[in-house]
Design a protein around this motif. Sequence first.
Motif, PDB file in Angstrom:
ATOM      1  N   TYR A  44      13.222  -4.445   6.535  1.00  0.00           N
ATOM      2  CA  TYR A  44      12.139  -4.729   7.486  1.00  0.00           C
ATOM      3  C   TYR A  44      10.788  -4.343   6.887  1.00  0.00           C
ATOM      4  O   TYR A  44       9.821  -5.114   6.951  1.00  0.00           O
ATOM      5  CB  TYR A  44      12.384  -3.980   8.799  1.00  0.00           C
ATOM      6  N   LEU A  45      10.719  -3.166   6.297  1.00  0.00           N
ATOM      7  CA  LEU A  45       9.438  -2.702   5.749  1.00  0.00           C
ATOM      8  C   LEU A  45       8.987  -3.571   4.584  1.00  0.00           C
ATOM      9  O   LEU A  45       7.803  -3.877   4.445  1.00  0.00           O
ATOM     10  CB  LEU A  45       9.548  -1.235   5.311  1.00  0.00           C
ATOM     11  N   LYS A  46       9.940  -3.999   3.762  1.00  0.00           N
ATOM     12  CA  LYS A  46       9.582  -4.882   2.635  1.00  0.00           C
ATOM     13  C   LYS A  46       9.062  -6.221   3.154  1.00  0.00           C
ATOM     14  O   LYS A  46       8.085  -6.757   2.636  1.00  0.00           O
ATOM     15  CB  LYS A  46      10.784  -5.092   1.718  1.00  0.00           C
ATOM     16  N   GLU A  47       9.713  -6.742   4.191  1.00  0.00           N
ATOM     17  CA  GLU A  47       9.244  -7.996   4.806  1.00  0.00           C
ATOM     18  C   GLU A  47       7.806  -7.868   5.287  1.00  0.00           C
ATOM     19  O   GLU A  47       7.047  -8.824   5.265  1.00  0.00           O
ATOM     20  CB  GLU A  47      10.112  -8.351   6.021  1.00  0.00           C
ATOM     21  N   LYS A  48       7.462  -6.678   5.728  1.00  0.00           N
ATOM     22  CA  LYS A  48       6.109  -6.439   6.250  1.00  0.00           C
ATOM     23  C   LYS A  48       5.113  -6.114   5.128  1.00  0.00           C
ATOM     24  O   LYS A  48       3.947  -5.828   5.398  1.00  0.00           O
ATOM     25  CB  LYS A  48       6.121  -5.268   7.251  1.00  0.00           C
ATOM     26  N   GLY A  49       5.579  -6.100   3.889  1.00  0.00           N
ATOM     27  CA  GLY A  49       4.681  -5.913   2.756  1.00  0.00           C
ATOM     28  C   GLY A  49       4.478  -4.478   2.322  1.00  0.00           C
ATOM     29  O   GLY A  49       3.679  -4.210   1.422  1.00  0.00           O
ATOM     30  N   PHE A  50       5.173  -3.543   2.967  1.00  0.00           N
ATOM     31  CA  PHE A  50       5.022  -2.139   2.567  1.00  0.00           C
ATOM     32  C   PHE A  50       5.664  -1.906   1.199  1.00  0.00           C
ATOM     33  O   PHE A  50       6.697  -2.515   0.873  1.00  0.00           O
ATOM     34  CB  PHE A  50       5.699  -1.214   3.579  1.00  0.00           C
ATOM     35  N   GLU A  51       5.046  -0.987   0.439  1.00  0.00           N
ATOM     36  CA  GLU A  51       5.664  -0.524  -0.806  1.00  0.00           C
ATOM     37  C   GLU A  51       6.570   0.656  -0.442  1.00  0.00           C
ATOM     38  O   GLU A  51       6.118   1.600   0.219  1.00  0.00           O
ATOM     39  CB  GLU A  51       4.577  -0.071  -1.786  1.00  0.00           C
ATOM     40  N   ILE A  52       7.824   0.598  -0.847  1.00  0.00           N
ATOM     41  CA  ILE A  52       8.778   1.660  -0.503  1.00  0.00           C
ATOM     42  C   ILE A  52       8.858   2.676  -1.640  1.00  0.00           C
ATOM     43  O   ILE A  52       9.036   2.294  -2.800  1.00  0.00           O
ATOM     44  CB  ILE A  52      10.203   1.073  -0.294  1.00  0.00           C
ATOM     45  N   ILE A  53       8.740   3.947  -1.291  1.00  0.00           N
ATOM     46  CA  ILE A  53       9.022   5.016  -2.259  1.00  0.00           C
ATOM     47  C   ILE A  53      10.374   5.598  -1.844  1.00  0.00           C
ATOM     48  O   ILE A  53      10.476   6.298  -0.825  1.00  0.00           O
ATOM     49  CB  ILE A  53       7.928   6.103  -2.239  1.00  0.00           C
ATOM     50  N   PRO A  54      11.449   5.295  -2.570  1.00  0.00           N
ATOM     51  CA  PRO A  54      12.773   5.741  -2.148  1.00  0.00           C
ATOM     52  C   PRO A  54      13.028   7.207  -2.470  1.00  0.00           C
ATOM     53  O   PRO A  54      12.604   7.708  -3.509  1.00  0.00           O
ATOM     54  CB  PRO A  54      13.718   4.836  -2.953  1.00  0.00           C
ATOM     55  N   VAL A  55      13.726   7.859  -1.547  1.00  0.00           N
ATOM     56  CA  VAL A  55      14.033   9.298  -1.696  1.00  0.00           C
ATOM     57  C   VAL A  55      15.492   9.515  -1.292  1.00  0.00           C
ATOM     58  O   VAL A  55      16.012   8.844  -0.388  1.00  0.00           O
ATOM     59  CB  VAL A  55      13.087  10.143  -0.794  1.00  0.00           C
ATOM     60  N   GLY A  56      16.154  10.467  -1.938  1.00  0.00           N
ATOM     61  CA  GLY A  56      17.525  10.838  -1.570  1.00  0.00           C
ATOM     62  C   GLY A  56      18.523   9.741  -1.917  1.00  0.00           C
ATOM     63  O   GLY A  56      18.456   9.128  -2.984  1.00  0.00           O
ATOM     64  N   ALA A  57      19.461   9.499  -0.989  1.00  0.00           N
ATOM     65  CA  ALA A  57      20.537   8.539  -1.261  1.00  0.00           C
ATOM     66  C   ALA A  57      20.013   7.134  -1.517  1.00  0.00           C
ATOM     67  O   ALA A  57      20.639   6.346  -2.235  1.00  0.00           O
ATOM     68  CB  ALA A  57      21.508   8.514  -0.073  1.00  0.00           C
ATOM     69  N   ILE A  58      18.849   6.816  -0.941  1.00  0.00           N
ATOM     70  CA  ILE A  58      18.263   5.485  -1.160  1.00  0.00           C
ATOM     71  C   ILE A  58      17.868   5.331  -2.625  1.00  0.00           C
ATOM     72  O   ILE A  58      17.917   4.248  -3.187  1.00  0.00           O
ATOM     73  CB  ILE A  58      17.042   5.273  -0.234  1.00  0.00           C
TER      74      ILE A  58
END
Length: 158
Positions: free
Chosen positions: A29-43
């Motif tokens: 959902y966040l990627k669809e909205k154009g956000f840049e994801i900074i993954p943490v932990g299991a992600i």
Amino acid sequence: MVLNMTFPGKRVAVGSDDLYPVVNAVVRYLKEKGFEIIPVGAIKTGKPEPWPIVGYEVGELVASGKADWGIVICYTGTGVSIAANKVRGVRAALCNDAETARGARLWNNANVLALSGRLVTEYVAKEILEAWISTTKIDESEARNIEMLEKLDREGKI
Ligand SMILES: O=C[C@H](O)[C@H](O)[C@H](O)COP(=O)(O)O
């Protein structure tokens, strides 16, 4: 309306202690909205990680300004929210429904959204995220309370 908006250039730190079904839904959902994801932990690692570290790392990213806001996920949502709230400048709120998420932004100026990997379905996650993202301003009548909270965070007392 938030459904039609995108947020290029905005960075969200997203951490989970395990790969619950809702994790994929949130990231997608966040990627669809154009956000840049900074993954943490299991992600980030693809395997279970301790929830105190996940909450702390997301909190640090938000407090340092490396992320604009954060999301933390564990089985209940409690452990990661407690850990994130140990970082000065973090206001993490456990929101397992959209109205709570709206209130957390409006009345608490929350900057980290905590979710339960057990309770929150893909549909509910979308509702929560839409409420969170579209609530961009605090209720001015709460400004004094939010200032008190910030003083408590800085000085350890009101
Ligand atoms: O508050 C803690 C979280 O709900 C954890 O996700 C839960 O305790 C499970 O953690 P673990 O996989 O370390 O047993």
